[in-house]
Design a protein around this motif. Structure first.
Motif, PDB file in Angstrom:
ATOM      1  N   GLU A  77       4.171 -10.175  17.341  1.00 38.47           N
ATOM      2  CA  GLU A  77       5.513 -10.308  17.898  1.00 38.47           C
ATOM      3  C   GLU A  77       6.439  -9.553  16.959  1.00 38.47           C
ATOM      4  N   LEU A  78       7.666  -9.355  17.356  1.00 36.34           N
ATOM      5  CA  LEU A  78       8.634  -8.737  16.463  1.00 36.34           C
ATOM      6  C   LEU A  78       8.741  -9.558  15.182  1.00 36.34           C
ATOM      7  N   ASP A  79       8.484  -8.921  14.054  1.00 35.29           N
ATOM      8  CA  ASP A  79       8.558  -9.555  12.724  1.00 35.29           C
ATOM      9  C   ASP A  79       7.448 -10.573  12.450  1.00 35.29           C
ATOM     10  N   LEU A  80       6.409 -10.592  13.293  1.00 28.59           N
ATOM     11  CA  LEU A  80       5.229 -11.427  13.036  1.00 28.59           C
ATOM     12  C   LEU A  80       3.995 -10.533  13.152  1.00 28.59           C
ATOM     13  N   LYS A 107      -4.185  -6.188  -3.866  1.00 26.39           N
ATOM     14  CA  LYS A 107      -2.846  -6.161  -4.467  1.00 26.39           C
ATOM     15  C   LYS A 107      -2.243  -4.760  -4.388  1.00 26.39           C
ATOM     16  N   GLY A 108      -3.053  -3.753  -4.664  1.00 31.22           N
ATOM     17  CA  GLY A 108      -2.569  -2.385  -4.605  1.00 31.22           C
ATOM     18  C   GLY A 108      -2.057  -2.008  -3.228  1.00 31.22           C
ATOM     19  N   GLN A 109      -2.738  -2.503  -2.191  1.00 34.03           N
ATOM     20  CA  GLN A 109      -2.304  -2.228  -0.818  1.00 34.03           C
ATOM     21  C   GLN A 109      -1.076  -3.052  -0.441  1.00 34.03           C
ATOM     22  N   ILE A 110      -1.084  -4.329  -0.804  1.00 34.79           N
ATOM     23  CA  ILE A 110       0.038  -5.216  -0.464  1.00 34.79           C
ATOM     24  C   ILE A 110       1.337  -4.734  -1.111  1.00 34.79           C
ATOM     25  N   ASN A 111       1.230  -4.179  -2.312  1.00 33.56           N
ATOM     26  CA  ASN A 111       2.429  -3.704  -3.004  1.00 33.56           C
ATOM     27  C   ASN A 111       3.166  -2.619  -2.220  1.00 33.56           C
ATOM     28  N   LYS A 112       2.459  -1.940  -1.329  1.00 35.74           N
ATOM     29  CA  LYS A 112       3.090  -0.893  -0.518  1.00 35.74           C
ATOM     30  C   LYS A 112       4.048  -1.469   0.525  1.00 35.74           C
ATOM     31  N   VAL A 113       3.833  -2.741   0.918  1.00 35.69           N
ATOM     32  CA  VAL A 113       4.645  -3.328   1.996  1.00 35.69           C
ATOM     33  C   VAL A 113       5.331  -4.622   1.578  1.00 35.69           C
ATOM     34  N   ILE A 114       5.240  -4.979   0.309  1.00 35.66           N
ATOM     35  CA  ILE A 114       5.713  -6.301  -0.118  1.00 35.66           C
ATOM     36  C   ILE A 114       7.222  -6.467   0.066  1.00 35.66           C
ATOM     37  N   GLU A 115       7.949  -5.370   0.064  1.00 36.97           N
ATOM     38  CA  GLU A 115       9.402  -5.431   0.268  1.00 36.97           C
ATOM     39  C   GLU A 115       9.767  -5.573   1.750  1.00 36.97           C
ATOM     40  N   ASP A 116       8.778  -5.408   2.636  1.00 36.63           N
ATOM     41  CA  ASP A 116       9.047  -5.417   4.079  1.00 36.63           C
ATOM     42  C   ASP A 116       8.985  -6.817   4.687  1.00 36.63           C
ATOM     43  N   TYR A 117       8.512  -7.802   3.921  1.00 39.89           N
ATOM     44  CA  TYR A 117       8.283  -9.141   4.464  1.00 39.89           C
ATOM     45  C   TYR A 117       8.961 -10.215   3.614  1.00 39.89           C
ATOM     46  N   ASP A 118       9.179 -11.361   4.252  1.00 37.05           N
ATOM     47  CA  ASP A 118       9.635 -12.548   3.524  1.00 37.05           C
ATOM     48  C   ASP A 118       8.447 -13.368   3.035  1.00 37.05           C
TER      49      ASP A 118
END
Length: 255
Positions: A77-80, A107-118
């Motif tokens: 869904e949007l934002d899920l 961790k290396g992969q998550i760090n690429k998108v960690i700012e995109d989520y709450d």
């Protein structure tokens, strides 16, 4: 602000890990948060519970370096969002055993998108191998779902030992974020007694919210959806809504 990364873990099976990731994630989403769920279990129960079978990209391909995280993320869904799993993940521990820094691949992969989520919620497998270590190395917190049964806390000692080693060697920021009781039936004396024992053992780490035994929670995966879409008036929906609010309060306070 970076996402709160939370592993849902217990190496005892059948305690409600996947149910909790699906519905806690949906609850946080309903509270206006952007949520990513990651299926780190080769059984792929989280993926299948949300209608994803044989994904083109998966967490397995992510760990092998055959896919980038932005290609592996699916929009439910949007934002899920979700990163699905597949059976091939069961061979990942052996395949990655000689990789340098293998504990930090996720961790290396998550760090690429960690700012995109709450919130990023990780559904851990019922084991304490490399997949779970990757989840713990990536996470800020670990949550334990526990059944209100006599053997609920048996085996947690080993899990706590693994967390302590991860804290010492791989991720000093990892904390035990909380414990919550699942499959609870107030009418059963045993359930009430075990709840009292868990409360004494974990103190303020225990969430006030208790997830009650609820048929709708068991039925929702067969409809490939979360409890809020399947039966928003059920006890299961109320309990996971309350848990999501409590998680939100705790993580905001600790941020």
């Amino acid at each position: 602000m970076s996402a709160q990364v939370i592993s849902i873990s217990n190496h005892k099976g059948g305690v409600g890990k996947t149910t909790s990731v699906v519905n806690l994630g949906a609850g946080l989403h309903q509270l206006g948060k952007k949520v990513l769920m990651i299926d780190m279990d080769p059984q792929a129960n989280l993926s299948q519970s949300l209608g994803v079978f044989e994904p083109e990209n998966s967490v397995y391909k992510l760990l092998r370096g055959a896919s980038d995280i932005n290609d592996a993320i699916m929009e439910l869904e949007l934002d899920l969002h979700m990163i699905p799993s597949e059976l091939d993940l069961s061979g990942a521990e052996l395949e990655l055993s000689m990789e340098a820094g293998r504990e930090f691949i996720l961790k290396g992969q998550i760090n690429k998108v960690i700012e995109d989520y709450d919130y990023i919620l990780i559904d851990c497998p019922p084991s304490l191998g490399l997949l779970t270590i990757n989840a713990f190395t990536t996470s800020n917190q670990v949550f334990f779902p526990l059944q209100a049964q006599f053997l609920a806390t048996q085996g947690l000692t080993k899990l706590l030992e693994v967390i302590e080693k991860v804290q010492q060697r791989l991720n000093a920021d990892l904390e035990i974020g909380g414990v919550f009781i699942t499959q609870y039936d107030q009418r059963k004396i045993l359930n009430r007694n075990v709840k009292d024992a868990i409360t004494k053992h974990f103190g303020d780490k225990l969430f006030k919210t208790v997830i009650r035994e609820n048929v709708a929670l068991a039925e929702a995966p067969s409809r490939q959806t979360n409890i809020f879409r399947y039966n928003p008036k059920s006890n299961g929906a109320k309990d996971y809504w309350d848990l999501a609010q409590e998680v939100l309060e705790r993580t905001v306070i600790n941020a």
